[in-house]
Scaffold this motif. Structure first.
Motif, short mmCIF file in Angstrom:
data_model
loop_
_atom_site.label_atom_id
_atom_site.label_comp_id
_atom_site.label_asym_id
_atom_site.label_seq_id
_atom_site.Cartn_x
_atom_site.Cartn_y
_atom_site.Cartn_z
N GLN A 102 0.83 -1.20 0.00
CA GLN A 102 0.00 0.00 0.00
C GLN A 102 0.86 1.26 0.00
O GLN A 102 0.55 2.24 -0.68
N ALA A 103 1.96 1.22 0.76
CA ALA A 103 2.87 2.37 0.80
C ALA A 103 3.45 2.63 -0.59
O ALA A 103 3.52 3.78 -1.05
N THR A 104 3.87 1.56 -1.26
CA THR A 104 4.46 1.69 -2.60
C THR A 104 3.45 2.26 -3.58
O THR A 104 3.78 3.12 -4.40
N GLU A 105 2.20 1.80 -3.50
CA GLU A 105 1.16 2.30 -4.40
C GLU A 105 0.91 3.79 -4.17
O GLU A 105 0.70 4.55 -5.12
N LYS A 106 0.91 4.23 -2.91
CA LYS A 106 0.70 5.64 -2.60
C LYS A 106 1.85 6.49 -3.14
O LYS A 106 1.63 7.54 -3.75
N ILE A 107 3.08 6.04 -2.89
CA ILE A 107 4.24 6.77 -3.37
C ILE A 107 4.22 6.88 -4.89
O ILE A 107 4.52 7.93 -5.47
N GLU A 108 3.84 5.80 -5.54
CA GLU A 108 3.75 5.79 -7.00
C GLU A 108 2.75 6.84 -7.49
O GLU A 108 3.00 7.55 -8.47
N SER A 109 1.63 6.96 -6.78
CA SER A 109 0.61 7.93 -7.19
C SER A 109 1.11 9.36 -6.99
O SER A 109 0.82 10.24 -7.81
N TYR A 110 1.88 9.62 -5.93
CA TYR A 110 2.42 10.96 -5.70
C TYR A 110 3.44 11.32 -6.79
O TYR A 110 3.47 12.46 -7.27
N LEU A 111 4.24 10.33 -7.18
CA LEU A 111 5.23 10.56 -8.23
C LEU A 111 4.55 10.83 -9.56
O LEU A 111 4.94 11.74 -10.31
N THR A 133 15.43 -0.05 -0.54
CA THR A 133 14.86 0.82 -1.57
C THR A 133 14.67 0.12 -2.91
O THR A 133 14.16 0.74 -3.85
N THR A 134 15.06 -1.15 -3.02
CA THR A 134 15.10 -1.83 -4.33
C THR A 134 13.76 -1.75 -5.07
O THR A 134 13.71 -1.42 -6.26
N GLU A 135 12.67 -2.02 -4.37
CA GLU A 135 11.36 -2.05 -5.03
C GLU A 135 10.97 -0.65 -5.51
O GLU A 135 10.41 -0.49 -6.60
N TRP A 136 11.28 0.36 -4.72
CA TRP A 136 10.95 1.73 -5.13
C TRP A 136 11.84 2.20 -6.27
O TRP A 136 11.40 2.95 -7.13
N VAL A 137 13.10 1.75 -6.28
CA VAL A 137 13.99 2.07 -7.40
C VAL A 137 13.40 1.53 -8.70
O VAL A 137 13.34 2.23 -9.72
N ASP A 138 12.96 0.29 -8.67
CA ASP A 138 12.35 -0.33 -9.86
C ASP A 138 11.09 0.42 -10.28
O ASP A 138 10.86 0.64 -11.48
N MET A 139 10.28 0.82 -9.30
CA MET A 139 9.05 1.54 -9.60
C MET A 139 9.37 2.89 -10.24
O MET A 139 8.74 3.28 -11.24
N VAL A 140 10.36 3.59 -9.69
CA VAL A 140 10.73 4.91 -10.21
C VAL A 140 11.26 4.79 -11.63
O VAL A 140 10.91 5.58 -12.52
N LYS A 141 12.12 3.81 -11.88
CA LYS A 141 12.69 3.64 -13.21
C LYS A 141 11.62 3.30 -14.24
O LYS A 141 11.75 3.65 -15.42
N ALA A 142 10.57 2.63 -13.81
CA ALA A 142 9.48 2.30 -14.72
C ALA A 142 8.65 3.54 -15.06
O ALA A 142 8.04 3.62 -16.13
N LYS A 143 8.67 4.52 -14.18
CA LYS A 143 7.89 5.74 -14.38
C LYS A 143 8.69 6.85 -15.06
O LYS A 143 8.13 7.71 -15.72
N SER A 144 9.99 6.84 -14.82
CA SER A 144 10.82 7.93 -15.31
C SER A 144 12.20 7.40 -15.68
O SER A 144 12.74 6.52 -15.02
N ALA A 145 12.78 7.98 -16.73
CA ALA A 145 14.11 7.56 -17.17
C ALA A 145 15.21 8.28 -16.41
O ALA A 145 16.40 8.02 -16.62
#
Length: 278
Positions: free
Chosen positions: A206-215, A238-250
Motif C-alpha cells: 500500500q505504501a508503494t502504491e501511494k508513493i507511485e501515485s504521488y510521483l 529501496t530496491t522495489e521503489w527504485v524499480d518503480m521509479v525507473k518504470a515511471k521515469s528515465a
C-alpha cells in the motif's frame, strides 16, 4: 573575492562531494543512549544506533548548543570572511535558532538558513547554495534562491517504527497505541518544515502504491530535476521503489542513508523518497 565557510549539522547526509569540500564544516548532533551523551558521526554511527535499538536501549537526541556554534564561528572567523550556516528544520529542532543566536555574538557575518528539511534534502540545499554562491557571489541571491528551491522539493517518508517514534518523544502514547492496534504506519511529508501525516497504510504494498501515485502526480504537472531515495539500515530497502521509479521515469535515481538523527526517531525500517521539481 570573499572567502566563505559553509556550516551544517550532522542531520545532513553528506555525499562524497561535500565530504571532500575544504570549506564545509559539520556540527554534530548530540545523541543520548541510556542517559550518556555522544556526538553523531564522531562517537557513533547509524549502525551503532541500530544496535542500541535492537538491544532495547533508551535513545534521544539534542541540538548543538549556542556555545558549540560560537566556538566554531570564532574559529572560522580567523580564516573566512563570512559564514553560511544551513540547518535542519526549525520546526523539528532548535539548531537553527542556536546558529542565529551564536551569529550575533561573533565578529563575522553569519547567514543562518532554515532548510525546512533534514537528511539528504538538507544536503541537496547545501550543495545548491554553494553553486549559487560560486555563480552570483551575493548572499541575498543565495538565500532567496534556496527558499525558492525548498518550495519545489517533495519528500515522503514511510515510518518504519511507531514504537521508536513514540520512545523518542515524537508520537503521543494514544496515537502510538491506536496505530499499533490497527497495524498502521504513516507516510509523512514536510509542510512548512513540519512532519505531517500524508496518509496511513498497513502494508508495504500500500505504501508503494501511494508513493507511485504521488510521483505520477508530479510527473504529470511537469519535469523532475533530481530524484532520490532514502534508507534506514540497508540500501536494499529501496530496491522495489527504485524499480518503480525507473518504470515511471528515465531519470537517474540516487540512494542515500537517512542519517542517524532520523533513524533514531523513526526506526531502521524507515524508507523515504523525494524529488526536486523543475
Amino acid at each position: 573575492m570573499k572567502k566563505v565557510a559553509w556550516v551544517t549539522d550532522s542531520s545532513a547526509v553528506l555525499d562524497e562531494e561535500l565530504k571532500n569540500h575544504p570549506h564545509v564544516y559539520v556540527l554534530p548532533v548530540h545523541l543520548i543512549i541510556n542517559g550518556q551523551a555522544f556526538l553523531d558521526g564522531i562517537h557513533l554511527t547509524t549502525e551503532d544506533i541500530a544496535r542500541s535499538m535492537d538491544n532495547g536501549e533508551t535513545l534521544s537526541s539534542s541540538q548543538p548548543s549556542v556555545g558549540d556554534f560560537k566556538e566554531l564561528y570564532d574559529r572560522l572567523a580567523e580564516e573566512y570572511d563570512m559564514i553560511f550556516s544551513i540547518h535542519l528544520s526549525s520546526a523539528l529542532s532548535g539548531t537553527y535558532s542556536s546558529s542565529v543566536q551564536a551569529g550575533k555574538m561573533v565578529d563575522i557575518p553569519v547567514f543562518s538558513v532554515d532548510s525546512s528539511y533534514l537528511s539528504y534534502p538538507l544536503t541537496l540545499l547545501l550543495k545548491r547554495a554553494i553553486k549559487l554562491w560560486d555563480h552570483f557571489h551575493e548572499p541575498e541571491i543565495v538565500i532567496q534562491s534556496i527558499h525558492a528551491i525548498k518550495s519545489k522539493l517533495k519528500v515522503f517518508v514511510w515510518i518504519g517504527s511507531l514504537q521508536q517514534l513514540h520512545k523518542s518523544g515524537r508520537l503521543s502514547a494514544s496515537k502510538y497505541l491506536l496505530g499499533s492496534l490497527m497495524k498502521i504506519k504513516p507516510i509523512v511529508t514536510f509542510e512548512e518544515g513540519k512532519l505531517e501525516i500524508k496518509t496511513k497504510v498497513r502494508t508495504w504494498k500500500q505504501a508503494t502504491e501511494k508513493i507511485e501515485s504521488y510521483l505520477e502526480e508530479s510527473l504529470a504537472s511537469g519535469e523532475i530535476e533530481e530524484l532520490f531515495l532514502l534508507y534506514g539500515r540497508d540500501q536494499s530497502q529501496t530496491t522495489e521503489w527504485v524499480d518503480m521509479v525507473k518504470a515511471k521515469s528515465a531519470d537517474k535515481v540516487s540512494t542515500y542513508p537517512l542519517g542517524t538523527a532520523l533513524v533514531l526517531h523513526a526506526g531502521t525500517g524507515t524508507v523515504g523518497i523525494g524529488w526536486l521539481e523543475k
